[in-house]
Design an enzyme around this catalytic site. Structure first.
Site, PDB file in Angstrom:
ATOM      1  N   SER A 241      56.798  26.106  61.856  1.00 34.17           N
ATOM      2  CA  SER A 241      56.614  25.275  60.675  1.00 34.17           C
ATOM      3  C   SER A 241      55.816  26.035  59.609  1.00 34.17           C
ATOM      4  CB  SER A 241      55.939  23.970  61.086  1.00 34.17           C
ATOM      5  OG  SER A 241      56.042  22.988  60.081  1.00 34.17           O
ATOM      6  N   ASP A 470      66.293  18.970  61.775  1.00 28.19           N
ATOM      7  CA  ASP A 470      64.859  19.038  61.482  1.00 28.19           C
ATOM      8  C   ASP A 470      64.524  18.204  60.249  1.00 28.19           C
ATOM      9  OD1 ASP A 470      62.203  19.870  60.779  1.00 28.19           O
ATOM     10  OD2 ASP A 470      62.541  21.750  61.850  1.00 28.19           O
ATOM     11  N   HIS A 498      61.709  18.503  64.920  1.00 28.22           N
ATOM     12  CA  HIS A 498      61.073  19.552  64.125  1.00 28.22           C
ATOM     13  C   HIS A 498      60.867  20.794  64.973  1.00 28.22           C
ATOM     14  CE1 HIS A 498      58.772  21.536  61.174  1.00 28.22           C
ATOM     15  NE2 HIS A 498      57.566  21.211  61.607  1.00 28.22           N
TER      16      HIS A 498
END
Length: 529
Positions: A241, A470, A498
């Site tokens: 991320s 995602d 995610h």
């Protein structure tokens, strides 16, 4: 920010003995007495420091590894971990000036005879504690990599145990997070803007001296100091991320020092905040639709669902209707706090981060429809890192501070008003809130890092992973980042949630493990189901 990665976790205590994120500085001599000592790095190497005169490179002090303290539960036994503090310049333009400590944690490789080196992790945020995420359960997901790597994680500057920034107390955060974040009238808009000004003022008053130094570029330079202190010629790195942005920035600054690198849940670093938040809103709306398809197929959660004609669209409508009703009529929970529209929306967002959370989210929605907001509030608290006793980590403080130090754009109310129709079109449910989020840095006392193109000419293959489902880092950002880097190798998961590796997908894990353990990257464009 909302690309939190693994930062949806508890914690907030110092790994080195302090509480509330205040590091307890263990004397190096005491650790040396235990026989634990780090290394300077290859051949006395020093980290480059922008602005330093020739002959003034920054040389990190040895790492003194010792026992960790106050780690969150959920992972391996605390005695398995070692902790240390890395001394880095507060301001890299003044390498001989003030310094600060970056807190580290590691698990040593179990197969010492075939050890490759250190593998450094960042689990996302910005603002997430890498120590809490690692010790709280993430480490267990990397056992195979841990055979031949020392697994290392850290709290980036401004976070947790690494000179944490603070902007507000717990009670004030409770008040602010309950406020309406998608204003429908002038008074709600005025309250939201007032909250934003108060947050900025709190950050400046409590942590003003740190704010210029917590950006992504400075954190990337910390990674290079860390590499040297760990004794590595090149940095082996696994970022999730926001950690992909950090890893990409490192590759841009130090392409010749890039080792085996994986960026999972990629961030498109070329987007301005308005476009970033709009595409993120669309990602969460799409994930809500996928959740709706799943929920419509759950007769055990909704008796005679098919007879009632429950469909994906019906589920999405129910969620939208519930959140709209909370705007004027919050509902009680089993705490003293009510579930407001903004807290309910945050709870739904949390539930969309992982397919594993979908059953809890579906239960939470049905419970809230019956007038009880307890589960949705708990999901919201997980996102904002609020513990049951009412204490917050500094995630919210650090998230805003790091992002605002890393981007130069400062938007106005007029900018938001102009963008609102596009945001609402992208996501009728989440769009308005995320549109107003683009003003988070308005009035920030520090100028953000100037916009710059991130590329890594000369770097070895960098594996960039995107998940088609995602919500927080939409899939299109992965091929964009791979192209920006120049040496990016795209790996795709056709899945939900995610990021990809920690979904447990065997195809993704095999491809990543093969690359990190044996140096063979997947074929560019490889797809996993």
């Amino acid at each position: 920010m909302l690309f939190t990665g693994k930062s949806i976790s508890g914690g907030g205590r110092s790994a080195l003995g302090g509480r509330g994120g205040k590091p307890f500085l263990v004397a190096g001599a005491a650790l040396l007495a235990l026989g634990v000592m780090g290394q300077y790095g290859p051949a006395g190497e020093a980290a480059a420091a922008p602005g330093a005169r020739a002959g003034e490179p920054y040389r990190p002090a040895p790492l003194a590894w010792g026992a960790c303290h106050d780690l969150p539960p959920g992972g391996p036994a605390p005695r398995s971990f070692e902790c240390a503090e890395l001394t880095v310049p507060l301001d890299y333009s003044k390498p001989r000036g003030k310094t600060m400590k970056v807190a580290l944690i590691r698990l040593r490789a179990t197969d010492r005879a075939h050890r490759i080196g250190s593998l450094v992790f960042n689990f996302g945020g910005p603002g997430g504690s890498g120590i809490d995420a690692f010790a709280g359960g993430s480490a267990a997901q990397f056992k195979k990599l841990g055979t031949r790597y020392d697994l290392v994680s850290f709290d980036p500057r401004g976070v947790g145990r690494s000179r944490p920034v603070h902007c507000a107390g717990d009670k004030r955060k409770d008040e602010w997070l309950a406020m309406d974040t998608s204003p429908d009238n002038a008074s709600e808009k005025a309250a939201l803007l007032s909250r934003g000004r108060a947050f900025v003022k709190g950050c400046a008053n409590r942590s003003g001296k740190s704010l210029p130094h917590v950006g992504t570029v400075a954190a990337a330079r910390d990674l290079d100091v860390m590499r040297i202190a760990l004794g590595e010629r090149k940095l082996n790195y696994f970022g999730f991320s926001y950690g992909t942005w950090l890893g990409a920035e490192y590759a841009h600054l130090f392409p010749k020092k890039v080792g085996r690198t994986v960026l999972d849940g990629a961030v498109n670093t070329e987007l301005n905040p308005l476009r970033f938040f709009r595409e993120q809103a669309a990602g969460f709306q799409r994930a809500l639709g996928h959740f709706g398809t799943w929920a419509a197929q759950q007769p055990q959660a909704e008796p005679n669902a098919k007879a009632k004609g429950l469909t994906k669209d019906a589920v999405v409508t129910r969620v939208a209707t519930l959140l709209h009703s909370l705007d004027t009529k919050p509902i009680p929970t089993d705490t003293r706090r009510e579930l407001t529209q903004s807290l309910g929306e945050a709870g739904v967002l949390t539930g969309l981060y992982s397919k594993a959370i979908w059953p809890a989210l579906w239960q939470a929605i049905q419970q809230a429809e019956s007038g009880d907001g307890t589960i949705l509030l708990a999901l919201s608290d997980a996102l904002f890192q609020r513990s049951p006793d009412g204490h917050y980590t500094n995630y919210l403080d650090a998230s805003g501070s790091i992002y605002c130090a890393s981007t130069p754009q400062r938007y106005t109310e007029r900018d938001v008003a102009k963008a609102l129709p596009a945001f609402t079109k992208a996501s009728p449910v989440f769009g308005p809130t995320l549109a107003w989020r683009s003003m988070d840095c308005t009035g920030w006392p520090v100028k953000g890092t100037p916009a710059h193109h991130i590329a890594a000419p000369g770097a070895p293959p960098i594996v960039v992973i995107g998940n088609t489902g995602d919500p927080a880092t939409p899939y299109t950002w992965a091929p964009a980042l791979a192209e920006q880097l120049g040496s990016g190798v795209l790996l795709t998961l056709n899945g939900e949630g995610h990021s990809s590796y920690m979904t447990g997908n065997p195809c993704i894990q095999k491809a990543v493990n093969t690359y990190l353990l044996h140096g063979k990257p997947p074929v560019n464009g490889t797809k996993c189901q």
